[in-house]
Design a protein around this motif. Structure first.
Motif, PDB file in Angstrom:
ATOM      1  N   TRP A 101       0.817  -1.205   0.000  1.00  0.00           N
ATOM      2  CA  TRP A 101       0.000   0.000   0.000  1.00  0.00           C
ATOM      3  C   TRP A 101       0.857   1.263   0.000  1.00  0.00           C
ATOM      4  CZ3 TRP A 101       0.465   3.535   3.848  1.00  0.00           C
ATOM      5  CH2 TRP A 101       0.982   3.126   5.071  1.00  0.00           C
ATOM      6  N   ALA A 102       2.021   1.221   0.650  1.00  0.00           N
ATOM      7  CA  ALA A 102       2.905   2.387   0.633  1.00  0.00           C
ATOM      8  C   ALA A 102       3.438   2.638  -0.772  1.00  0.00           C
ATOM      9  CB  ALA A 102       4.058   2.184   1.618  1.00  0.00           C
ATOM     10  N   LEU A 125       2.947   5.912  -3.312  1.00  0.00           N
ATOM     11  CA  LEU A 125       4.061   6.600  -3.967  1.00  0.00           C
ATOM     12  C   LEU A 125       3.886   6.612  -5.478  1.00  0.00           C
ATOM     13  CD1 LEU A 125       7.088   5.277  -1.868  1.00  0.00           C
ATOM     14  CD2 LEU A 125       6.146   7.595  -1.880  1.00  0.00           C
ATOM     15  N   LEU A 126       3.466   5.475  -6.042  1.00  0.00           N
ATOM     16  CA  LEU A 126       3.257   5.424  -7.491  1.00  0.00           C
ATOM     17  C   LEU A 126       2.120   6.337  -7.912  1.00  0.00           C
ATOM     18  CD1 LEU A 126       3.699   1.624  -8.296  1.00  0.00           C
ATOM     19  CD2 LEU A 126       5.235   3.494  -8.899  1.00  0.00           C
ATOM     20  N   THR A 127       1.049   6.364  -7.123  1.00  0.00           N
ATOM     21  CA  THR A 127      -0.065   7.259  -7.446  1.00  0.00           C
ATOM     22  C   THR A 127       0.395   8.706  -7.435  1.00  0.00           C
ATOM     23  OG1 THR A 127      -1.624   5.693  -6.458  1.00  0.00           O
ATOM     24  CG2 THR A 127      -2.393   7.933  -6.809  1.00  0.00           C
ATOM     25  N   ALA A 128       1.175   9.080  -6.430  1.00  0.00           N
ATOM     26  CA  ALA A 128       1.695  10.448  -6.372  1.00  0.00           C
ATOM     27  C   ALA A 128       2.585  10.746  -7.577  1.00  0.00           C
ATOM     28  CB  ALA A 128       2.467  10.653  -5.069  1.00  0.00           C
ATOM     29  N   LEU A 129       3.433   9.792  -7.951  1.00  0.00           N
ATOM     30  CA  LEU A 129       4.322   9.993  -9.094  1.00  0.00           C
ATOM     31  C   LEU A 129       3.531  10.178 -10.377  1.00  0.00           C
ATOM     32  CD1 LEU A 129       7.066   9.915 -10.565  1.00  0.00           C
ATOM     33  CD2 LEU A 129       6.854   7.414 -10.603  1.00  0.00           C
ATOM     34  N   PHE A 130       2.572   9.293 -10.624  1.00  0.00           N
ATOM     35  CA  PHE A 130       1.822   9.358 -11.878  1.00  0.00           C
ATOM     36  C   PHE A 130       0.913  10.589 -11.926  1.00  0.00           C
ATOM     37  CE2 PHE A 130       2.173   4.454 -12.044  1.00  0.00           C
ATOM     38  CZ  PHE A 130       3.412   4.561 -12.652  1.00  0.00           C
ATOM     39  N   LEU A 131       0.335  10.957 -10.782  1.00  0.00           N
ATOM     40  CA  LEU A 131      -0.488  12.167 -10.766  1.00  0.00           C
ATOM     41  C   LEU A 131       0.355  13.412 -10.985  1.00  0.00           C
ATOM     42  CD1 LEU A 131      -2.984  11.502  -7.826  1.00  0.00           C
ATOM     43  CD2 LEU A 131      -3.480  11.481 -10.269  1.00  0.00           C
ATOM     44  N   GLY A 155       1.005  -1.640 -10.400  1.00  0.00           N
ATOM     45  CA  GLY A 155       2.376  -1.736  -9.909  1.00  0.00           C
ATOM     46  C   GLY A 155       2.447  -2.351  -8.524  1.00  0.00           C
ATOM     47  N   ALA A 156       1.521  -1.955  -7.633  1.00  0.00           N
ATOM     48  CA  ALA A 156       1.511  -2.534  -6.283  1.00  0.00           C
ATOM     49  C   ALA A 156       1.186  -4.022  -6.321  1.00  0.00           C
ATOM     50  CB  ALA A 156       0.494  -1.787  -5.421  1.00  0.00           C
ATOM     51  N   LEU A 157       0.266  -4.422  -7.191  1.00  0.00           N
ATOM     52  CA  LEU A 157      -0.057  -5.845  -7.335  1.00  0.00           C
ATOM     53  C   LEU A 157       1.144  -6.635  -7.859  1.00  0.00           C
ATOM     54  CD1 LEU A 157      -3.654  -5.635  -8.820  1.00  0.00           C
ATOM     55  CD2 LEU A 157      -3.034  -6.649  -6.633  1.00  0.00           C
ATOM     56  N   LEU A 158       1.850  -6.048  -8.824  1.00  0.00           N
ATOM     57  CA  LEU A 158       3.038  -6.708  -9.353  1.00  0.00           C
ATOM     58  C   LEU A 158       4.076  -6.908  -8.257  1.00  0.00           C
ATOM     59  CD1 LEU A 158       4.859  -7.723 -11.668  1.00  0.00           C
ATOM     60  CD2 LEU A 158       5.493  -5.337 -12.091  1.00  0.00           C
ATOM     61  N   TYR A 159       4.263  -5.892  -7.439  1.00  0.00           N
ATOM     62  CA  TYR A 159       5.232  -6.005  -6.343  1.00  0.00           C
ATOM     63  C   TYR A 159       4.794  -7.076  -5.338  1.00  0.00           C
ATOM     64  CZ  TYR A 159       7.509  -4.870  -1.945  1.00  0.00           C
ATOM     65  OH  TYR A 159       8.192  -4.953  -0.762  1.00  0.00           O
ATOM     66  N   ALA A 160       3.502  -7.080  -4.984  1.00  0.00           N
ATOM     67  CA  ALA A 160       3.012  -8.059  -4.010  1.00  0.00           C
ATOM     68  C   ALA A 160       3.161  -9.479  -4.543  1.00  0.00           C
ATOM     69  CB  ALA A 160       1.555  -7.763  -3.675  1.00  0.00           C
ATOM     70  N   TRP A 161       2.861  -9.673  -5.817  1.00  0.00           N
ATOM     71  CA  TRP A 161       3.010 -11.001  -6.411  1.00  0.00           C
ATOM     72  C   TRP A 161       4.488 -11.390  -6.460  1.00  0.00           C
ATOM     73  CZ3 TRP A 161      -0.600 -12.648 -10.977  1.00  0.00           C
ATOM     74  CH2 TRP A 161      -0.565 -14.034 -11.125  1.00  0.00           C
ATOM     75  N   ALA A 215       3.885  11.779   1.098  1.00  0.00           N
ATOM     76  CA  ALA A 215       4.331  11.732   2.501  1.00  0.00           C
ATOM     77  C   ALA A 215       3.852  10.453   3.185  1.00  0.00           C
ATOM     78  CB  ALA A 215       3.810  12.963   3.244  1.00  0.00           C
ATOM     79  N   PHE A 216       2.591  10.073   2.969  1.00  0.00           N
ATOM     80  CA  PHE A 216       2.082   8.847   3.567  1.00  0.00           C
ATOM     81  C   PHE A 216       2.794   7.625   3.003  1.00  0.00           C
ATOM     82  CE2 PHE A 216      -1.518  11.218   5.288  1.00  0.00           C
ATOM     83  CZ  PHE A 216      -1.711  10.552   6.494  1.00  0.00           C
ATOM     84  N   GLY A 217       3.132   7.683   1.704  1.00  0.00           N
ATOM     85  CA  GLY A 217       3.872   6.576   1.115  1.00  0.00           C
ATOM     86  C   GLY A 217       5.238   6.411   1.744  1.00  0.00           C
ATOM     87  N   LEU A 218       5.948   7.519   1.947  1.00  0.00           N
ATOM     88  CA  LEU A 218       7.250   7.446   2.610  1.00  0.00           C
ATOM     89  C   LEU A 218       7.123   6.949   4.041  1.00  0.00           C
ATOM     90  CD1 LEU A 218       8.979  10.736   1.380  1.00  0.00           C
ATOM     91  CD2 LEU A 218       9.401   8.401   0.610  1.00  0.00           C
ATOM     92  N   TRP A 219       6.069   7.391   4.730  1.00  0.00           N
ATOM     93  CA  TRP A 219       5.850   6.917   6.098  1.00  0.00           C
ATOM     94  C   TRP A 219       5.597   5.408   6.119  1.00  0.00           C
ATOM     95  CZ3 TRP A 219       1.145   5.071   8.272  1.00  0.00           C
ATOM     96  CH2 TRP A 219       1.195   4.870   9.663  1.00  0.00           C
ATOM     97  N   GLY A 220       4.844   4.931   5.126  1.00  0.00           N
ATOM     98  CA  GLY A 220       4.547   3.515   5.068  1.00  0.00           C
ATOM     99  C   GLY A 220       5.757   2.660   4.771  1.00  0.00           C
TER     100      GLY A 220
END
Length: 659
Positions: free
Chosen positions: A24-25, A29-35, A137-143, A463-468
């Motif tokens: 989720w973190a 981060l990816l959402t922030a980057l793409f946005l 991207g998060a799903l790919l990482y989790a898998w 910020a929340f992504g970095l915290w996570g």
């Protein structure tokens, strides 16, 4: 000795767990980057605009038809077949419904903040792609984390997010981002091997088909995965049943949508297009051409070959599933007449298969030699994607096909000197046609408070992504549902599918029996012009309007026999007590229904929408509408009405204009 080895392995695993970022973190981060790469609006692509129009029609009017006066470029869109006339003459987008439905919550947020069909609404609708690609991207990482150590999973994610066309399509309102997310989530759920997971996986894969019918190329791979995951015949039948139950709901929605649009569950909007390309040319173009080749735009996928060989020893199901998925997409779109994807970036149609290729490549990356190769190939991929992310790819296509007048044919992408990668690096070098617009959202009409709120939201996500990232997690979190819900999900999907199929069949039967002018506010006219064109019906949104308001008029035409000359339509507002007087105000359409009459299909109804703005200087009173056809080209003149010989038809519904 054995206990010492086990202790060392346990310490290594614990250290890896401590360094392991949470999915989720990384998603934040990816959402922030793409946005942050947002173009500030929906870029000027036909696919994105049409999907947006459907979302607007659904949110604002509760209807899925497109009014033909929405956009000044709509006549060209109609001529190219992107809009198709439905059974009742209304115009419908030829694409499917999954993306507009998924964009609806984003549109409603933008509507609340900025108003209907506003620049703010466009900004938020375009954010769907960023969220969907970040989720993929998060799903790919989790898998990947369930297969290798966290370092390999992170490297795989970094290549996906930075060194493939994924970041380009994360900032565009194409369907590729949503398709990538749906396919990856669907297969991940299938691999859980529990009933509710398989049913939800079927639902997600069915939504991919609802988003684009071409996603059906993934269904054979899904069937193969279920066949291989089952341990006996009983499980095979059960898995197949759960998957079909899940997929039935969105596929039933697709059939209903076809009935809603065209009056038949199997009719779609791609008539006249098909699998006519040379398979050799299409496959070679998708893989090796400088302009569209996968190996030029994502060279790291080369590691999928050694990775598949290495992974075969411990996960043959994943190797066969990913291989069949990629082969299905490659062979199907290799035969598609537009295998190059139009004015797109890279191998557009293969983008949803990228995570599966990287799952295979990750096995090679888990080894030192493979990791070094991945870093080198990833750098090449990053350099290939950088101009696509920072420069609007439509600009280079405009240079090729409009300014230089080159033929827009598939073989042009085999010419290295015309590669968009090289062309857009030239733009990047000169600092022109910059695409990201986070720093200039106000230039797109977005109010400054909303623009700064959007920027602040990106900063908060970051910020929340970095915290996570600082929070250790277990290496393999597993979703578990209560046993009651596990059994209920397939049953609920079955009931929903039955209900939706019943609705589709009922509407199909209703369409086949219902007279065209019965209901929907339509009044039949059946007036013929010159024995060629029939004005079948009309409707007026409100017969009572005020000054500075609009009179919404819809006319339905059909061609009775082939028409060889283009004709135009006029709609005049006249005083009710003196209809022979000069018009008070009017609106003309060069082509009825935005499509030249010689291109009309015989017997097909075509709707033509008019928005007549009442001038502020018009005196209150009763008025009538007069419509007719005329020639713009010499010798000119109006087309007479059969029987009466009049030069137009006065609609039998007066208009009252109030102060």
């Amino acid at each position: 000795m054995r206990s010492l080895a086990l202790e060392r392995r346990s310490r290594a695993l614990q250290a890896d767990r401590t360094l392991m970022p949470s999915s989720w973190a990384l998603a934040l981060l990816l959402t922030a980057l793409f946005l942050a790469l947002t173009p500030g609006t929906i870029p000027g692509t036909i696919d994105g605009e049409l999907a947006y129009w459907v979302t607007v029609a659904l949110a604002e009017r509760g209807h899925l038809a497109i009014r033909t006066s929405l956009d000044p470029y709509l006549p060209a869109i109609v001529e190219r077949g992107f809009l198709q006339p439905g059974w009742d003459g209304s115009w419908f987008v030829r694409y499917s419904l999954g993306q507009p439905l998924a964009a609806l919550p984003f549109y409603l947020i933008g509507r609340i903040l900025g108003g209907p069909d506003s620049p703010t609404a466009r900004l938020f609708v375009n954010a769907l792609s960023a969220v969907a690609m970040a989720g993929a991207g998060a799903l790919l990482y989790a898998w990947g984390r369930s297969l290798w150590d966290s370092r390999t999973a992170l490297l795989t994610l970094a290549i996906f997010a930075l060194a493939t066309p994924a970041p380009v399509y994360a900032r565009l309102f194409f369907s590729e981002a949503l398709l990538t997310f749906c396919l990856l989530l669907g297969f991940r759920l299938l691999f859980t091997r529990w009933p509710a997971g398989i049913a939800l996986g079927g639902l997600t894969l069915g939504w991919a088909v609802l988003t684009r019918e071409g996603a059906a190329a993934a269904l054979p791979a899904a069937a193969l995965a279920l066949l291989l995951l089952a341990r006996n015949r009983r499980e095979r039948l059960a898995f197949a049943g759960y998957g079909i139950l899940g997929a039935a709901l969105p596929i039933s929605l697709l059939l209903w949508y076809n009935v809603y649009r065209f009056g038949h569950p199997l009719r779609h909007g791609y008539e006249g297009e098909g699998f006519t390309a040379s398979l050799l040319e299409g496959v070679a173009g998708l893989l090796f051409s400088p302009g569209r080749g996968l190996l030029f735009h994502a060279p790291a996928v080369l590691l999928a070959l050694p990775g598949a060989y290495l992974l075969w020893r411990r996960d043959r199901v994943l190797v066969l599933t990913a291989g069949m998925l990629f082969a299905g997409y490659l062979l199907m779109y290799g035969r598609w007449w537009a295998w190059h994807g139009g004015w797109a970036w890279g191998p557009r149609f293969l983008v949803p298969t990228l995570p599966f290729l990287l799952l295979l490549a990750g096995e090679a990356m888990a080894r030192p030699a493979g990791r070094r190769a991945a870093l080198a190939l990833g750098l090449l991929g990053f350099l290939a994607q950088l101009p696509g992310v920072l420069i609007d790819h439509q600009r280079f296509h405009t240079e090729l096909f409009v300014e230089r007048g080159l033929p827009d044919v598939p073989t042009i992408w085999f010419r290295p000197e015309l590669s968009p990668i090289l062309g857009q690096w030239r733009y990047l070098w000169h600092g022109i046609h910059w695409a990201p617009a986070l720093h200039r959202l106000e230039e797109h009409g977005i109010p400054s408070p909303i623009a700064w709120g959007f920027r602040l939201g990106i900063a908060v996500l970051f910020a929340f992504g970095l915290w996570g990232l600082r929070r250790p997690i277990s290496p393999a979190p597993v979703l578990r549902l209560h046993t009651r819900w596990t059994s209920a999900i397939p049953i609920l999907l079955l009931l929903a599918g039955i209900a939706l199929n019943g609705v589709a069949l009922a509407r199909w039967a209703w369409i086949r029996r219902q007279p065209f002018c019965d209901g929907a506010g339509r009044l039949c006219l059946n007036q013929r012009f010159g024995g060629q064109v029939e004005l079948a019906a009309f409707s007026i949104e409100s017969p009572q309007v005020r000054r500075d308001e609009d009179i919404g008029l819809t006319l339905w035409f059909r061609a009775l026999r082939p028409v060889t000359e283009p004709l135009s339509v006029y709609a005049h507002v006249l005083p009710a007590d003196h209809p022979e007087a000069h018009q008070v105000f009017q609106e003309d359409h060069e082509h009825p229904a935005s499509l030249p009459l010689p291109r009309w299909r015989l017997g097909q109804l075509y709707s033509d929408f008019y928005r007549l703005r009442v001038p502020n200087t018009v005196s209150p009173g009763r008025y009538v509408l007069k419509v007719g056809l005329y020639r713009r080209a010499p010798p000119g003149g109006r087309i007479p009405v059969d029987g009466s010989g009049a030069d137009g038809v006065i609609l039998p519904l007066p208009i009252e204009i109030r102060p």
